[in-house]
Design an enzyme around this catalytic site. Structure first.
Site, mmCIF file in Angstrom:
data_model
loop_
_atom_site.group_PDB
_atom_site.id
_atom_site.type_symbol
_atom_site.label_atom_id
_atom_site.label_comp_id
_atom_site.label_asym_id
_atom_site.label_seq_id
_atom_site.Cartn_x
_atom_site.Cartn_y
_atom_site.Cartn_z
ATOM 1 C CG ASN A 37 -51.581 7.068 50.051
ATOM 2 O OD1 ASN A 37 -52.117 8.082 49.621
ATOM 3 N ND2 ASN A 37 -50.344 7.066 50.527
ATOM 4 C CG HIS A 126 -41.857 9.620 46.403
ATOM 5 N ND1 HIS A 126 -40.935 9.060 47.267
ATOM 6 C CD2 HIS A 126 -42.974 9.847 47.144
ATOM 7 C CE1 HIS A 126 -41.469 8.949 48.474
ATOM 8 N NE2 HIS A 126 -42.707 9.421 48.424
ATOM 9 C CD GLU A 167 -44.186 10.118 41.634
ATOM 10 O OE1 GLU A 167 -45.294 9.809 42.114
ATOM 11 O OE2 GLU A 167 -43.446 10.972 42.141
ATOM 12 C CB SER A 171 -47.386 11.170 45.507
ATOM 13 O OG SER A 171 -46.251 12.020 45.603
ATOM 14 C CG ASP A 196 -43.042 5.348 41.882
ATOM 15 O OD1 ASP A 196 -44.027 4.601 42.062
ATOM 16 O OD2 ASP A 196 -42.390 5.847 42.813
ATOM 17 C CG HIS A 199 -49.871 7.524 44.392
ATOM 18 N ND1 HIS A 199 -50.489 7.519 45.619
ATOM 19 C CD2 HIS A 199 -48.582 7.912 44.602
ATOM 20 C CE1 HIS A 199 -49.626 7.919 46.541
ATOM 21 N NE2 HIS A 199 -48.469 8.163 45.952
ATOM 22 C CE LYS A 230 -48.036 5.408 47.894
ATOM 23 N NZ LYS A 230 -46.921 4.621 48.454
#
Length: 375
Positions: A37, A126, A167, A171, A196, A199, A230
């Protein structure tokens, strides 16, 4: 004790028979990284290392660890200054540091929902968010992935304080949430949106501020979680939100209260990574690599999820096939990993290919050629 050991053996054998047994991967040096990541290459950045050293020289490190939780002996002035710096960067009221993204999500959701409240979450969020919701006293409902209509159906049934959890970049699929549409529907039903951004930070938005900021929602949603392991190349996470939320978490988030604070060197790494983000645009090479990969990958026979993020996926629908092709690529010098059930749904096994600013066009083209030879 024998019954417990028998249980362990039984469950491991079940995983083995389904071809989903997890093993720690062998450490194989010199593979071309299409797995980590580390989207901006910060984990290997000499610039980041130099900035950390500057903080070390300015402030000095006299202790190896923090010595205790933030509420006892582990708080530092530099930690609070770093939280202020992060809040200013994301243009939000406050930030509170946690030791990891898992800790942040677990602490946030577990302490928010009370009896009579409800947490409504995207089915692909997640595991840490799911675990946090499970630990709360709130009821839970999941809605179909990125499906506004299904979310509204769930909101129509909701009572008490409503939290909607998503998110911004998922992910395992790498696709993005329709943030503005979800925010608007939350506003319609008086729901509190939690995003979230693990990423998205460093990858999307002005100087990598993320998709929440890019969509102008940074001071409009209830909470945002940003993680540093990440694109920022270090460790830890922060919950962004109001001053009231920060104070509430300090009082009620068990994963914050009952854990040893991050050591000062870790805080310096976070501060240095954010400073590096502010100084230049690190995204251009990454964007070019994502574009190149997408153009090439959609010539493959296997289905690819449409993703504009650094996470790209090839659906193989078989654990055996995913593991076989991942091993073939690794033996060919490309570090690509298979993602298996139960991390993804059975029948949705895949290769998860992560792109980075440091990948070259030659290595991306070479990866696609190797995939074509295995179709």
């Amino acid at each position: 004790m024998k019954k417990a050991e028998d249980f362990l053996v039984k469950k491991l054998e079940e995983r083995k028979q389904s071809n989903n047994l997890r093993l720690l991967p062998a450490v194989t040096p010199n593979l071309i990284d299409f797995c980590s990541n580390d989207y901006l290459g910060f984990t290997r950045s000499s610039l980041l290392k130099d900035k950390i050293k500057i903080f070390e020289q300015q402030i000095g490190i006299t202790e190896n660890g923090s010595g205790g939780s933030r509420l006892l002996s582990g708080n530092r002035k530099f930690t609070e200054e770093t939280e202020d710096f992060i809040a200013r960067f994301h243009e939000t009221e406050s930030a509170l540091l946690f030791n990891s993204g898992y800790d942040a999500n677990l602490g946030l959701l577990s302490c928010l929902g009370q009896r009579g409240d409800i947490i409504i979450y995207d089915e692909l969020i997640h595991a840490s968010l799911i675990d946090g919701a499970r630990l709360s006293f709130a009821d839970r409902l999941k809605f179909k992935h990125n499906d506004i209509h299904d979310l509204e159906l769930k909101l129509q049934k909701a009572k008490g304080i409503i939290y909607v959890v998503i998110e911004s970049v998922y992910s395992m699929d790498g696709d993005t949430a329709p943030l503005k549409d979800i925010y608007d529907i939350c506003e319609k039903y008086g729901a509190n949106l939690i995003v979230d951004e693990a990423h998205a930070i460093g990858v999307f938005g002005d100087h990598g501020k993320g998709l929440v900021h890019q969509n102008g929602l940074n001071n409009r949603i209830f909470a945002c979680v940003v993680t540093f392991g990440k694109a920022l190349g270090c460790h830890g996470a922060a919950v962004l939100g109001s001053h009231n939320l920060r104070n509430y978490l300090i009082n009620f988030a068990r994963s914050f209260i009952y854990t040893t604070a991050m050591p000062l060197h870790g805080i310096m790494s976070i501060r240095a990574a954010y400073t590096l983000l502010t100084e230049q645009d690190h995204q251009q090479d990454l964007r070019q690599n994502i574009s190149l990969y997408r153009n090439l990958a959609f010539t493959l026979k296997w289905p690819c999820i449409n993703s504009l993020s650094a996470i790209q996926t090839i659906i193989l629908s078989s654990a055996e096939k995913a593991k076989d092709i991942a091993l073939y690529l690794q033996k060919s010098g490309y570090d690509v990993r298979a993602i298996l059930s139960p991390t993804v749904a059975k029948g949705a096994e895949r290769l998860r290919i992560c792109l980075h600013s440091f990948n070259t066009s030659e290595t991306i083209e070479g990866l696609i050629l190797k995939l074509k030879t295995h179709e």
